[in-house]
Design an enzyme around this catalytic site. Structure first.
Site, PDB file in Angstrom:
ATOM      1  N   ASP A   1     -77.493 -19.879-111.013  1.00  0.00           N
ATOM      2  CA  ASP A   1     -77.341 -20.076-112.348  1.00  0.00           C
ATOM      3  C   ASP A   1     -78.821 -19.794-113.104  1.00  0.00           C
ATOM      4  O   ASP A   1     -79.116 -19.175-114.123  1.00  0.00           O
ATOM      5  CB  ASP A   1     -76.686 -21.012-113.007  1.00  0.00           C
ATOM      6  CG  ASP A   1     -74.953 -20.820-113.130  1.00  0.00           C
ATOM      7  OD1 ASP A   1     -74.623 -19.782-113.052  1.00  0.00           O
ATOM      8  OD2 ASP A   1     -74.276 -21.944-112.984  1.00  0.00           O
TER       9      ASP A   1
ATOM     10  N   LYS B   1     -68.578 -28.087-110.071  1.00  0.00           N
ATOM     11  CA  LYS B   1     -69.873 -27.682-109.493  1.00  0.00           C
ATOM     12  C   LYS B   1     -70.691 -28.908-109.013  1.00  0.00           C
ATOM     13  O   LYS B   1     -71.673 -28.892-108.298  1.00  0.00           O
ATOM     14  CB  LYS B   1     -70.801 -27.156-110.637  1.00  0.00           C
ATOM     15  CG  LYS B   1     -70.173 -25.740-111.001  1.00  0.00           C
ATOM     16  CD  LYS B   1     -71.133 -25.054-112.169  1.00  0.00           C
ATOM     17  CE  LYS B   1     -70.774 -23.704-112.478  1.00  0.00           C
ATOM     18  NZ  LYS B   1     -71.704 -23.069-113.409  1.00  0.00           N
TER      19      LYS B   1
HETATM   20  P1  NAP Z   1     -70.384 -29.009-118.908  1.00  0.00           P
HETATM   21  O1  NAP Z   1     -71.125 -29.682-117.611  1.00  0.00           O
HETATM   22  O2  NAP Z   1     -69.208 -29.672-119.166  1.00  0.00           O
HETATM   23  O3  NAP Z   1     -71.262 -29.308-120.041  1.00  0.00           O
HETATM   24  C1  NAP Z   1     -70.885 -29.535-121.394  1.00  0.00           C
HETATM   25  C2  NAP Z   1     -72.136 -29.926-122.358  1.00  0.00           C
HETATM   26  O4  NAP Z   1     -71.738 -29.172-123.668  1.00  0.00           O
HETATM   27  C3  NAP Z   1     -72.469 -31.434-122.513  1.00  0.00           C
HETATM   28  O5  NAP Z   1     -73.646 -31.566-122.871  1.00  0.00           O
HETATM   29  C4  NAP Z   1     -71.618 -31.520-123.431  1.00  0.00           C
HETATM   30  O6  NAP Z   1     -72.454 -32.735-124.375  1.00  0.00           O
HETATM   31  C5  NAP Z   1     -71.628 -30.655-124.458  1.00  0.00           C
HETATM   32  N1  NAP Z   1     -70.770 -30.263-125.664  1.00  0.00           N
HETATM   33  C6  NAP Z   1     -69.425 -30.012-125.329  1.00  0.00           C
HETATM   34  N2  NAP Z   1     -68.560 -30.139-126.529  1.00  0.00           N
HETATM   35  C7  NAP Z   1     -69.461 -30.235-127.378  1.00  0.00           C
HETATM   36  C8  NAP Z   1     -69.351 -30.337-128.859  1.00  0.00           C
HETATM   37  N3  NAP Z   1     -68.016 -30.150-129.380  1.00  0.00           N
HETATM   38  N4  NAP Z   1     -70.498 -30.477-129.535  1.00  0.00           N
HETATM   39  C9  NAP Z   1     -71.373 -30.723-129.036  1.00  0.00           C
HETATM   40  N5  NAP Z   1     -71.797 -30.542-127.856  1.00  0.00           N
HETATM   41  C10 NAP Z   1     -70.703 -30.457-127.010  1.00  0.00           C
HETATM   42  O7  NAP Z   1     -70.479 -27.610-119.089  1.00  0.00           O
HETATM   43  P2  NAP Z   1     -71.327 -26.514-118.094  1.00  0.00           P
HETATM   44  O8  NAP Z   1     -70.805 -26.305-116.895  1.00  0.00           O
HETATM   45  O9  NAP Z   1     -72.668 -27.035-118.569  1.00  0.00           O
HETATM   46  O10 NAP Z   1     -71.069 -25.330-119.101  1.00  0.00           O
HETATM   47  C11 NAP Z   1     -71.380 -25.064-120.424  1.00  0.00           C
HETATM   48  C12 NAP Z   1     -71.329 -23.708-120.832  1.00  0.00           C
HETATM   49  O11 NAP Z   1     -72.031 -22.908-120.312  1.00  0.00           O
HETATM   50  C13 NAP Z   1     -69.823 -23.328-120.895  1.00  0.00           C
HETATM   51  O12 NAP Z   1     -69.380 -22.493-122.181  1.00  0.00           O
HETATM   52  C14 NAP Z   1     -70.182 -22.406-119.847  1.00  0.00           C
HETATM   53  O13 NAP Z   1     -68.884 -21.406-119.773  1.00  0.00           O
HETATM   54  C15 NAP Z   1     -71.128 -21.800-119.931  1.00  0.00           C
HETATM   55  N6  NAP Z   1     -71.786 -21.348-118.655  1.00  0.00           N
HETATM   56  C16 NAP Z   1     -72.058 -19.664-118.669  1.00  0.00           C
HETATM   57  C17 NAP Z   1     -72.591 -19.427-117.518  1.00  0.00           C
HETATM   58  C18 NAP Z   1     -72.946 -17.842-117.675  1.00  0.00           C
HETATM   59  O14 NAP Z   1     -73.329 -17.371-116.375  1.00  0.00           O
HETATM   60  N7  NAP Z   1     -73.174 -17.207-118.662  1.00  0.00           N
HETATM   61  C19 NAP Z   1     -73.000 -20.132-116.417  1.00  0.00           C
HETATM   62  C20 NAP Z   1     -72.769 -21.343-116.451  1.00  0.00           C
HETATM   63  C21 NAP Z   1     -72.121 -22.091-117.604  1.00  0.00           C
HETATM   64  P3  NAP Z   1     -71.762 -34.329-124.146  1.00  0.00           P
HETATM   65  O15 NAP Z   1     -72.728 -34.680-122.876  1.00  0.00           O
HETATM   66  O16 NAP Z   1     -72.173 -34.998-125.352  1.00  0.00           O
HETATM   67  O17 NAP Z   1     -70.308 -34.274-123.714  1.00  0.00           O
END
Ligand code: NAP
Length: 297
Positions: free
Chosen positions: A108, A72
């Site tokens: 989003d 992204k």
């Molecule tokens: P990302 O950019 O990889 O960010 C992940 C975030 O989660 C970071 O802030 C990370 O913290 C935190 N994190 C990861 N593992 C963790 C843990 N074990 N404990 C606490 N914090 C943790 O991912 P993203 O693209 O933002 O996506 C995040 C989630 O949203 C995913 O599950 C994705 O499937 C979902 N999502 C859903 C939709 C929808 O349409 N429903 C759309 C977009 C995304 P750090 O910075 O400390 O690493």
């Protein structure tokens, strides 16, 4: 499904892509709308592959494509233009191939806000929100909440520096919305307890056995709790929030909204009304299929 010499292409670029619900959701609604389009999973293992994919899009009959993890942000410099909300979120989830130009969007944030309104009747105007996470999804949620005129947004993240960086990046766009960053530990208790809306934008909850990212005792009646995770019908956060008497929304309505908004962009007309119910049903059917359930384990 009709596929002929005039069929237009769309798809989702990511890695890994084997669990994606988007092809089921999109192809079902193209058929319902009688659009001569087909939506494909575009599995791209690395950055070089992403560059090649973008080159291919420029010479094939694509209407556009969606972008998911981990590209992204990587897609941003490959777009010819980037729309305001995607610039603010520093992430693109939808690319429109139009008049020889690749235009990056982020649906989003609006997808989240539209889903909150239609699914649980929550309007963020004047409300306080906590977002757990500071990645791409959290950034998009901040944009949605700014556009939705929330009173305050607090980003709560495992690494507080990342949350602070998102707040700093958003500062020029805040339009009076109070923004703060906190570490995901006990210091976040008051912010979570006093929030009208709490959003999980981390992958915590995706796997069976994952605990709620916040202690259950921080949640209560009168709050709206949204878990962006859509791969499971109920995460631990959703369960404990429901038990606490809060209103709960999973990630599926947002997934459907962001996809429907992408189709509206690709159609190039504001007249097209995409039936969300068709997309929702197709996504739920795909989730219920054994192959996806096996992948989950
Ligand atoms: P990302 O950019 O990889 O960010 C992940 C975030 O989660 C970071 O802030 C990370 O913290 C935190 N994190 C990861 N593992 C963790 C843990 N074990 N404990 C606490 N914090 C943790 O991912 P993203 O693209 O933002 O996506 C995040 C989630 O949203 C995913 O599950 C994705 O499937 C979902 N999502 C859903 C939709 C929808 O349409 N429903 C759309 C977009 C995304 P750090 O910075 O400390 O690493």
């Amino acid at each position: 499904m009709r596929i002929d010499g005039r069929t237009k292409l769309a798809g989702v670029v990511g890695w890994p892509i084997d669990r994606t619900l988007s092809p089921a959701m999109h192809n079902a609604v193209y058929e319902a709308l009688e659009l001569n389009w087909v939506y494909l999973p575009l599995s791209v293992p690395d950055q070089r592959g992403l560059v090649r994919l973008v080159d291919a899009v420029r010479s094939l009959s694509f209407v556009g494509f969606n972008v998911t993890m981990p590209y992204k942000q990587a897609i941003l410099p490959l777009c010819d233009e980037v729309a305001m909300f995607a610039q603010m979120a520093d992430a693109v989830n939808t690319v429109h191939w139009v008049d020889g130009t690749l235009v990056g969007y982020n649906t989003d944030g609006r997808g989240l806000i539209d889903a909150l309104k239609t699914e649980v009747g929550f309007d963020p105007a004047g409300k306080s929100a906590v977002i757990i996470g500071a990645g791409g999804a959290a950034g998009a949620a901040v944009v949605g909440l700014i556009v939705g005129k929330a009173a305050s947004v607090t980003l709560v993240n495992r690494s507080v520096e990342r949350a602070e960086a998102v707040v700093e990046r958003m500062r020029p766009y805040l339009r009076g919305v109070a923004a703060a960053a906190l570490r995901l530990d006990r210091t976040a208790r008051e912010a979570v307890q006093s929030a009208d809306l709490v959003i999980n934008a981390t992958p915590v909850g995706m796997v069976d056995g994952d605990p709620s990212p916040v202690p259950p005792e921080w949640l209560h009646e009168g709050q709206v709790i949204c878990d962006m995770i859509y791969q499971r019908p109920e995460t631990d956060l959703m369960r404990v929030a429901r038990d606490a008497g809060a209103t709960v929304m999973g990630g599926l309505p947002m997934l459907v909204e962001q996809g429907a908004l992408a189709i509206e962009i690709w159609s190039g007309t504001s007249q097209l009304k995409v039936p969300r119910d068709v997309m929702r049903r197709a996504a739920e059917d795909a989730l219920a299929r054994p192959a996806l359930a096996e992948n989950e384990r």
